[in-house]
Design an enzyme around this catalytic site. Structure first.
Site, PDB file in Angstrom:
ATOM      1  N   CYS A 378      31.310  29.543  30.965  1.00  0.00           N
ATOM      2  CA  CYS A 378      32.363  29.846  29.881  1.00  0.00           C
ATOM      3  C   CYS A 378      32.143  30.203  28.888  1.00  0.00           C
ATOM      4  CB  CYS A 378      32.858  28.789  29.189  1.00  0.00           C
ATOM      5  SG  CYS A 378      31.830  27.460  29.002  1.00  0.00           S
ATOM      6  N   ARG A 407      19.751  24.758  34.246  1.00  0.00           N
ATOM      7  CA  ARG A 407      19.171  24.036  33.384  1.00  0.00           C
ATOM      8  C   ARG A 407      18.589  23.423  33.601  1.00  0.00           C
ATOM      9  NH1 ARG A 407      25.421  20.688  33.199  1.00  0.00           N
ATOM     10  NH2 ARG A 407      26.511  22.467  33.287  1.00  0.00           N
ATOM     11  N   GLN A 425      28.479  26.454  40.531  1.00  0.00           N
ATOM     12  CA  GLN A 425      29.433  25.423  40.084  1.00  0.00           C
ATOM     13  C   GLN A 425      30.565  26.531  40.161  1.00  0.00           C
ATOM     14  OE1 GLN A 425      29.060  22.993  36.768  1.00  0.00           O
ATOM     15  NE2 GLN A 425      30.786  24.638  35.455  1.00  0.00           N
ATOM     16  N   ASP A 427      33.362  27.235  39.346  1.00  0.00           N
ATOM     17  CA  ASP A 427      33.576  27.481  37.255  1.00  0.00           C
ATOM     18  C   ASP A 427      34.958  28.130  37.294  1.00  0.00           C
ATOM     19  OD1 ASP A 427      32.926  26.035  34.789  1.00  0.00           O
ATOM     20  OD2 ASP A 427      31.114  27.840  34.831  1.00  0.00           O
ATOM     21  N   HIS A 429      38.621  28.436  34.248  1.00  0.00           N
ATOM     22  CA  HIS A 429      38.848  28.895  32.855  1.00  0.00           C
ATOM     23  C   HIS A 429      40.076  29.273  32.698  1.00  0.00           C
ATOM     24  CE1 HIS A 429      34.692  28.606  32.388  1.00  0.00           C
ATOM     25  NE2 HIS A 429      34.905  28.207  31.581  1.00  0.00           N
ATOM     26  N   LYS A 509      37.534  15.833  27.444  1.00  0.00           N
ATOM     27  CA  LYS A 509      37.694  16.701  29.297  1.00  0.00           C
ATOM     28  C   LYS A 509      37.568  15.135  30.046  1.00  0.00           C
ATOM     29  CE  LYS A 509      32.772  15.379  29.881  1.00  0.00           C
ATOM     30  NZ  LYS A 509      31.484  15.819  30.652  1.00  0.00           N
ATOM     31  N   HIS A 555      38.655  24.667  30.519  1.00  0.00           N
ATOM     32  CA  HIS A 555      37.862  23.960  31.022  1.00  0.00           C
ATOM     33  C   HIS A 555      38.133  23.492  32.913  1.00  0.00           C
ATOM     34  CE1 HIS A 555      34.808  25.892  27.750  1.00  0.00           C
ATOM     35  NE2 HIS A 555      35.892  25.717  27.878  1.00  0.00           N
TER      36      HIS A 555
END
Length: 686
Positions: A378, A407, A425, A427, A429, A509, A555
């Site tokens: 992000c 991570r 991922q 991802d 946005h 979320k 997100h």
């Protein structure tokens, strides 16, 4: 006695019992009215109990939950495990002395199942104390599908000893011991547990805030510290099984001593237990780690813990999913980007991730600068948005990335593809105005539904996770963000529920979880509304009135981690992937060497049509080759002999053994195209 006289005698006796029962009901009713009258005359408290259906019952004196259940019916009295009184769970021994709303809890209620499991954890601890008096008990919480208890016992238990402990648990349950509750003073509780050698329990009590009420539950010779509630008697625990052992550090701290964690499961009855054990056995057969090895898809090794080595077949599956999602994104007007893996610490500090996730990041240093390997994309997407002058006419701007994230997950939590340290991922946005939130969020929900349906998942659980205790931003900003998501979910018409306190540190979320055929739940997609990060990172656009405005950032992830999603798909399909997703769609096999060239010709022709086809020209019997590739879950097995070579056809068999006969390559290709277009995890032919 003649038969007819015997029959008449039985009939008269039955009639007499009916009359006696009727008289008994009348007597009880009269007694109740007399008691009520006396209570009114003496100004005694007469609690009125309101039941879930709105019915009210009045009692002449304070009554226990057990009394209330008995006044409703003998069956309910027998089944009552606890009750919810004014939304508070209590034991059946709880005394109600004023007006209240009461719902009796049985094993049909979700709360009832949790109480059964919590009580079975106590049963486990009692059995261990009787068999191993030197063992010390620590904590025994309820978990999904069961419970565990952490025990300090240096010799340790073996798997063979679990059956011995389970047998003792069954013996205690059959004794039908009454379970009693009592409140105790803090010093008294500490002295009690230290007096019986339970040092861990004493330490737990010392860590509990002084203003909390301490309660002890006793069954037979066993007493435990617990908030409760618990079943009234051990005889109500009828279906349980101990499942596994593991190690656990005291208070979860590796610096502390190692405890033995004993896991178990408990259910209302044997049928429910057997159903669960069947699902567990089926899940064991479907374990994606076993399938990954069997089908040569991937591996993980000690030199790279939590990182996946994809083999050619596994990488084919990965690419198929990535290309599928990429095609969807193009149709939804996303622009795909790529951002760096290493970013300076200063960016993560600005975004708030350093303070929140600093311990979970991997680091590197160069030329006196500290960098972090990105755990999410992000902040990087905000940097792309900031390049150049943005106008309100550019919004909504949808950016997507198959972002490689890392991570630093604890080693003990790593689990195949399901929990890794390095993952990709999907991802995305969306930068938009506040007025565009509803439409964009609604579209994301539709995107997620479409993707899951294409993979054959239709049972979707949706939860709205609200503000966590530690977070950025003012409450009014959170009010606005939570309200926006709540409105979108309500407008969607989909069932959903609140999950208080589980939102991200920068915004609420929505979590989308799949329930698979074994009733397991996998959290995959997410949607978050973020008013904060764009401002912290200096993102803005020029509004219609020429003023600087801060965009709202949505997100979103559709499948989440591709690694994890592949693990879910492997287990859901038991490795038998549909034609569109499987690494090898067909194998061409010759019967004898005479068809060698024709088999190569067929293979090349199908490859040129875009199918993933290989050949097996080994000098082996055709039955052996068919069985070999069937065990590798290849969907279609194409056999060619002299007849097929002469007619320019192939003999088609499915992995499940179904013979589809001979057909031309054109006909076969058309059938495959139709099958691929239907996607899903359920194949039409095999």
């Amino acid at each position: 006695m003649p038969a007819f006289l015997y029959s008449m005698s039985i009939m008269l006796i039955k009639q007499l019992f009916v009359k006696l029962r009727s008289c008994d009901k009348i007597r009880r009713s009269i007694e109740l009215q007399l008691n009520l009258s006396k209570a009114k005359h003496n100004n005694k408290p007469m609690p009125t109990i309101t039941l879930p259906d709105g019915q009210q019952k009045q009692f002449a004196q304070p009554v226990t939950i057990a009394d209330i259940a008995a006044s409703i019916g003998a069956g309910l009295a027998k089944a009552a495990l606890a009750a919810k009184i004014n939304d508070r769970l209590v034991d059946t021994s709880f005394l109600v002395d004023k007006d209240a709303t009461v719902a009796i809890i049985t094993d049909k209620n979700p709360e009832g199942l949790e109480i059964i499991r919590h009580s079975t954890a106590h049963l486990l601890a009692q059995a261990i104390k009787q068999l191993y008096p030197d063992a010390q008990i620590t904590i025994g919480p309820v978990i999904e599908d069961g419970f565990y208890y952490d025990i300090f016992y240096p010799p340790g238990f073996t798997l063979e000893e679990l059956s011995k402990i389970e047998e003792k648990m069954a013996q205690i349950a059959k004794q039908d011991l009454v379970v009693t509750r009592r409140e105790v003073a803090r010093d008294e509780a500490i002295a009690f547990f230290r007096g019986i050698g339970e040092e861990y329990k004493a330490k737990i009590i010392e860590s509990i805030p002084e203003n909390e009420t301490l309660t002890l539950y006793t069954q037979g010779d066993f007493t435990d510290l617990c908030r409760g509630p618990h079943v009234p008697r051990t005889g109500m625990l009828k279906a349980f099984k101990l499942t596994k052992l593991s190690g656990a550090y005291w208070r979860g701290d590796p610096k502390n001593e190692m405890l033995q964690r004993v896991y178990g499961t408990a259910w209302p009855d044997k049928k429910a237990l057997d159903d669960y054990l069947h699902r567990v056995a089926e899940a064991e057969k479907r374990d994606h780690r076993k399938l990954g090895k069997k089908l040569d898809l991937f591996h993980i090794q000690e030199e790279a813990p939590g990182m996946v080595f994809w083999h050619p077949k596994g990488w084919t599956i990965f690419q198929q999913i990535e290309q599928y999602v990429r095609a969807k994104l193009r149709g939804w007007d996303y622009q795909e980007i790529r951002t760096p893996q290493l970013l300076d610490r200063s960016l993560w500090e600005k975004s708030g991730h350093w303070e929140k996730f600093g311990d979970d990041m991997f680091y590197s240093e160069s030329e006196s600068h500290q960098y972090a390997v990105k755990p999410m994309s992000c902040p990087c997407h905000v940097q792309v948005f900031k390049q150049g002058l943005r106008s309100y006419r550019d919004l909504p701007l949808r950016l997507a990335e198959f972002g490689a994230c890392h991570r630093n997950e604890p080693s003990g939590s790593l689990h195949g593809l399901m929990r890794v340290r390095g993952f990709t991922q999907d991802d995305g946005h969306i930068f938009c105005t506040e007025q565009q939130i509803a439409a964009e969020a609604a579209h994301v929900i539709k995107e997620i539904q479409d993707v899951y349906a294409d993979f054959g998942f239709h049972d979707i659980l949706i939860k709205l996770s609200t503000r966590p205790p530690v977070r950025m931003g003012a409450d009014e900003v959170w009010d606005k963000a939570e309200h926006a998501l709540e409105q979108v979910l309500n407008a969607s018409g989909l069932p959903w529920e609140f999950q208080p306190g589980e939102g991200a540190f920068y915004g609420p979320k929505v979590e989308f979880s799949l329930r698979d055929s074994l009733r397991r739940v996998w959290q995959c997609g997410t949607l978050q509304v973020d008013f904060l990060m764009p401002e912290r990172l200096g993102a803005h656009y020029i509004g219609e009135d020429s003023s600087r405005q801060i965009p709202v950032m949505l997100h979103r992830a559709l499948v989440g981690s591709l690694e994890r999603f592949i693990g879910i798909i492997l287990e859901e399909s038991a490795g038998r992937l549909p034609l569109w997703l499987t690494p090898t769609q067909a194998v061409v096999m010759n019967i004898t060497e005479h068809q060698h060239d024709y088999a190569l010709k067929v293979t090349d022709a199908l490859k040129n049509l875009g199918f993933r086809v290989t050949h097996d020209l080994r000098n082996e019997k055709i039955g052996f080759k068919i069985r070999d590739h069937s065990l590798q879950y290849v969907p279609y097995l194409l056999v060619v002999g002299d007849r097929e070579a002469a007619s320019n056809t192939v003999s088609v068999r499915t992995q499940a053994g179904k013979d589809l006969g001979s057909m031309s390559l054109e006909t076969l290709a058309e059938q495959w195209r139709n099958e691929i277009s239907q996607r899903g995890l359920k194949s039409l032919a095999y």
